[in-house]
Enzyme design. Structure first.
Site, PDB file in Angstrom:
ATOM      1  N   ASP A   1       5.981   4.176   1.700  1.00 40.78           N
ATOM      2  CA  ASP A   1       4.546   2.780   2.204  1.00 40.78           C
ATOM      3  C   ASP A   1       3.999   3.602   3.360  1.00 40.78           C
ATOM      4  OD1 ASP A   1       3.862   0.510   3.524  1.00 40.78           O
ATOM      5  OD2 ASP A   1       5.817  -0.490   3.031  1.00 40.78           O
ATOM      6  N   HIS A   2       2.933   3.063   2.977  1.00 43.77           N
ATOM      7  CA  HIS A   2       2.157   3.732   4.109  1.00 43.77           C
ATOM      8  C   HIS A   2       1.590   2.680   5.679  1.00 43.77           C
ATOM      9  CE1 HIS A   2      -1.081   6.591   5.358  1.00 43.77           C
ATOM     10  NE2 HIS A   2      -0.855   6.562   4.224  1.00 43.77           N
ATOM     11  N   ARG A   3       2.491   1.611   5.754  1.00 42.13           N
ATOM     12  CA  ARG A   3       2.035   0.418   6.538  1.00 42.13           C
ATOM     13  C   ARG A   3       3.211   0.870   7.387  1.00 42.13           C
ATOM     14  NH1 ARG A   3       3.835  -4.912   4.130  1.00 42.13           N
ATOM     15  NH2 ARG A   3       5.563  -3.243   2.885  1.00 42.13           N
TER      16      ARG A   3
ATOM     17  N   ILE B   1       4.955   4.765   7.296  1.00 41.75           N
ATOM     18  CA  ILE B   1       4.336   6.208   7.905  1.00 41.75           C
ATOM     19  C   ILE B   1       3.255   6.396   7.307  1.00 41.75           C
ATOM     20  CG2 ILE B   1       7.262   6.858   8.015  1.00 41.75           C
ATOM     21  CD1 ILE B   1       6.934   8.009   4.338  1.00 41.75           C
TER      22      ILE B   1
ATOM     23  N   PRO C   1       0.669  -1.155  -0.082  1.00 45.94           N
ATOM     24  CA  PRO C   1      -0.223  -0.147  -0.321  1.00 45.94           C
ATOM     25  C   PRO C   1       0.386   1.271   0.447  1.00 45.94           C
ATOM     26  CG  PRO C   1       0.329  -0.908   2.389  1.00 45.94           C
ATOM     27  CD  PRO C   1       0.480  -2.417   1.398  1.00 45.94           C
TER      28      PRO C   1
END
Length: 423
Positions: free
Chosen positions: A393-395, A397, A217
């Site tokens: 990577d939205h996991r 940050i 993601p």
């Protein structure tokens, strides 16, 4: 005379297969110890494999374009009985992959890279198309005893009852690899003149990595910034004694800005561990520079870039470029990166949405630097402007952290003195 079989050696970095690119010998050729016999391609580099024997080539066990598993038969040699070929005949033909080849492969080479990263205005003389010739692996000739240990290996294999087999891939047995598909050839439904190119090891693994990357993601944010002051700083630095003779570009400044900004957002230099669902933070910044080759994308990195002064960073980037130009980038230099920077601006591109290098949390793309009308001091003036693209990577940050990192990088490029505020 006796026959010695040389299996495809383990080329390091956990690689399990290699593709035969070209043979440097033919059946019937007389070869010397450590003479280059084949050019193979791993997922990371083009490698020249030396001969572990002195003798005559009896058989080549693969064709160009064919992929072999490590341990599969590569070449059979005919050697004289009792000759000093570095092999203890008591060991037999079932041997571990030759460590001499492994030593040579430690100098694995990446050929014909295009370095993605140089000041846009300098694109004409930037090393944007670097063609290497592939350095020959230099292996010192050992003594007979050393050759037994180094060339042959540690002893006989465990008897498994069968040898590893060649593992051909569909469409990979043709030579040359590029084949013209005429109408009716193998049921081709398209018209005559179609060509097909079997994906090389690097390009195939790059494709696999990008598929894995796309499953993450990830978010891309953009910020257009006036970098006129940054450009002026580069011009001033070029005249400073400490920078004289050094190549200091927008890439150099952006690399330094990224390293400084990461101090305020360290999670962007971390990675998500899929096995444990943990965020792993390394002790330093291993700064990757995206490099495109005709076989696919590779990302060599500068170790501990965050601890470098700007002159040292300029030297490190230049060294990375020269190493790539000479074809000396090793698999070890192509792994272990923590964050990546890529410069699409050298191709005249303003912005993009770069995919993450697998195992990393952020990648910064530099767009072209152009003179554009821009508001400055309540007036519209021509200024040096560029667009930054940051994918993260939205996991690891979230949007606030990603936005802060991008803002801090932009602020340093727009006003290098502002680095004091975030350093």
């Amino acid at each position: 005379m006796s026959v010695k079989e040389f299996p495809l050696p383990d080329l390091g970095e956990g690689l399990t297969e290699s593709e035969i690119v070209a043979w440097k010998v033919s059946v019937g050729d007389r070869v010397e110890l450590n003479q280059i016999i084949a050019e193979v391609e791993t997922a990371k580099a083009l490698v020249e494999v030396p001969s572990p024997f002195e003798g005559t080539v009896r058989a080549l066990h693969a064709e160009p374009g064919q992929t072999l598993d490590v341990g599969a038969p590569l070449v059979s040699f005919e050697v004289e009985d009792g000759a000093d070929d570095g092999v203890d005949d008591s060991v037999g033909d079932d041997l571990e992959p030759a460590d001499a080849a492994v030593d040579a492969v430690e100098q694995a080479r990446v050929l014909e890279p295009v370095v993605v990263g140089a000041r846009a205005e300098d694109a004409a003389d930037a090393p944007s198309e670097i063609v290497g010739q592939g350095a020959v692996s230099a292996v010192a000739t050992p003594t007979k005893e050393e050759r037994h240990e180094v060339l042959v290996g540690r002893g006989p294999k465990e008897q498994s009852g069968q040898r590893p087999h060649r593992r051909p891939r569909s469409g990979r047995l043709s030579a040359p690899i590029v084949r013209e598909r005429a109408g009716g050839d193998q049921g081709a439904s398209s018209g005559a003149g179609e060509t097909r190119l079997a994906a090389s090891g690097v390009r195939r693994r790059t494709a696999e990595a990008m598929v894995r990357s796309a499953a993450v993601p990830q978010v891309t944010e953009f910020l257009t910034v006036d970098v006129t002051r940054g450009i002026r700083l580069l011009d001033r630095l070029a005249a400073e004694p400490e920078f004289r003779g050094r190549r200091v570009t927008v890439l150099t400044l952006a690399a330094k800005a990224l390293c400084i900004a990461l101090a305020a957002t360290p999670d962007a230099n971390a990675r998500w561990d899929d096995a444990t669902d943990e965020i792993v933070t390394p002790p330093g910044v291993n700064l990757g520079i995206a490099v495109a080759t005709d076989r696919g994308l590779v990302v060599p990195n500068i170790r501990d870039a965050d601890g470098m002064r700007m002159p040292d960073l300029a030297d490190a980037i230049r060294s990375l470029v020269e190493t790539a130009r000479a074809g000396r980038s090793t698999p070890a230099e192509l792994t272990g990166g923590t964050v990546t920077i890529t410069n699409v601006g050298v191709f005249g591109v303003d912005a993009g949405t770069p995919l993450l290098n697998p195992g990393e949390t952020a990648i910064l793309a530099l767009g072209a630097v152009n003179r554009r009308p821009w508001e400055h001091k309540n007036a519209v003036r021509l200024r040096h402007v560029m667009t930054l693209s940051l994918t993260f990577d939205h996991r690891v940050i979230d949007g606030e952290q990603g936005s802060r990192l991008l803002r801090d990088i932009a602020r340093i490029l727009a006003d290098p003195a502002s680095a004091l505020a975030v350093a």
